[in-house]
Design a protein around this motif. Sequence first.
Motif, PDB file in Angstrom:
ATOM      1  N   ASP A 148       7.234  74.712  44.363  1.00  0.00           N
ATOM      2  CA  ASP A 148       7.702  76.044  44.761  1.00  0.00           C
ATOM      3  C   ASP A 148       9.219  76.099  44.840  1.00  0.00           C
ATOM      4  O   ASP A 148       9.842  77.097  44.459  1.00  0.00           O
ATOM      5  N   ASN A 149       9.834  75.018  45.343  1.00  0.00           N
ATOM      6  CA  ASN A 149      11.286  75.010  45.456  1.00  0.00           C
ATOM      7  C   ASN A 149      11.946  75.007  44.080  1.00  0.00           C
ATOM      8  O   ASN A 149      12.983  75.643  43.877  1.00  0.00           O
ATOM      9  N   LYS A 152      11.743  78.422  42.481  1.00  0.00           N
ATOM     10  CA  LYS A 152      12.675  79.390  43.068  1.00  0.00           C
ATOM     11  C   LYS A 152      13.946  79.508  42.240  1.00  0.00           C
ATOM     12  O   LYS A 152      14.562  80.579  42.188  1.00  0.00           O
ATOM     13  N   LYS A 263      20.213  77.679  50.851  1.00  0.00           N
ATOM     14  CA  LYS A 263      20.408  77.715  49.410  1.00  0.00           C
ATOM     15  C   LYS A 263      21.436  76.652  49.030  1.00  0.00           C
ATOM     16  O   LYS A 263      22.254  76.233  49.854  1.00  0.00           O
TER      17      LYS A 263
END
Length: 417
Positions: A148-149, A152, A263
């Motif tokens: 998922d990271n 992104k 981030k």
Amino acid sequence: MDGTEPVPEVSASAKRISLVSPLRAAIRIRRRIRTLKKTNLQLDLSGRKSADSTKLSVVRRQFSTERGSISSFDAPKFFNFDTPSLEQVALSSLQRRKKRKRSRPVLYPGNGKKYLPIEHKSKAKRCLILFIGIVCLQILNAIENLDDNVLKYELDGLEKTMQREVFGQKIAIDKIMDILKDYLATHWHNKPLVISMNGPSGVGKSHMGRIVAKHFRSVVESDFVLQYYVMHNCPNDSNVATCEAELTNMISDMVTRAEMEEKIPIFIFDEMELMPPSLLDTLQGYLKLNQSNEYLNAIYILISNIGGNEVTKYFLQNVSSDVLNVPQELHHIVQSSLRQHHSIWDVAEIVPFILLEKSHIANCFLDELLREGLYPDNRNVENLAGELKYYTIRDKQYSITGCKQVVAKVNLLHPYT
């Protein structure tokens, strides 16, 4: 009378009385022993005797002494009082019991069905299986979180853009994407990521940096992407101390804001060969390991022509043997040249860019014509590509300036110029 004294004669009644009196005494003693055996004697089967047994031994000694005295008389041999004692009877019964226990009857199995013994399941095994299942679920969840990271940042789209717009650098693209995927798989790191793109002029290094900056601006917002051009941000006539202060403020501010929003910021430094040594030292301070967490979660891309001459020389000397099979040697050559320039490249992942063939230059012209809205005539594209200079080795031609002059050539074809 001859002078001898006469021996008195003992009568028969006197002899009878002398024999009867010790005999009566023996009978009384024997009766007393029997009464003691019946009332007070308790035999301990374990081999220990009670306190009354000591009394019995004393009585037996007395009886033996008195019996010895009786034996001095002429007692009849057929009169015997030796009867088995209670102790002997108990011992004999105990021996019989032991014999009975030893001689047990042999039991034969019946005709019924035989079953294996039931195995009792342990509760600890169930707990262990449950614990293993929980650990496996946690690992799967962690892997999904890593995916998922990475999703992104949309690295697949970045890779497709690089392959479409950067020509002749497949090895460099694959290496850059592998490094970015490994680093962006998680948000927490123990060191910042440093990527160094090195090679001759015009092979696509700066174009690669612009593609990365454009992509991450659309993914993590433009506030977390910094493009630093040395000739523009810190020219030769500027004050280096002012450049250091400005660079420090930009990096600190961007890193702090990115950490608050979880981030990873990206810093792209182009024209690194023109950066002053003091400014290189300032930048190197942010690439160390012993920093706070927010400075460890950052990506630095260093673009320069340092080592470009070594790449060209090595490439031309080994063009007969496929250079794609010896990237490790090319990496060591560029790394040694960079370390001679400054120690900031000691912690960098070095990605060498190789020379471009004539077919790659033609693709650069075609792409630029489409960007400018001009008709992509193949004959015109070949003519434009033929105007540039090349290294000619055997049947292959490698551009000296790369795609550096493509934009200028296409601008001459524009109707409004």
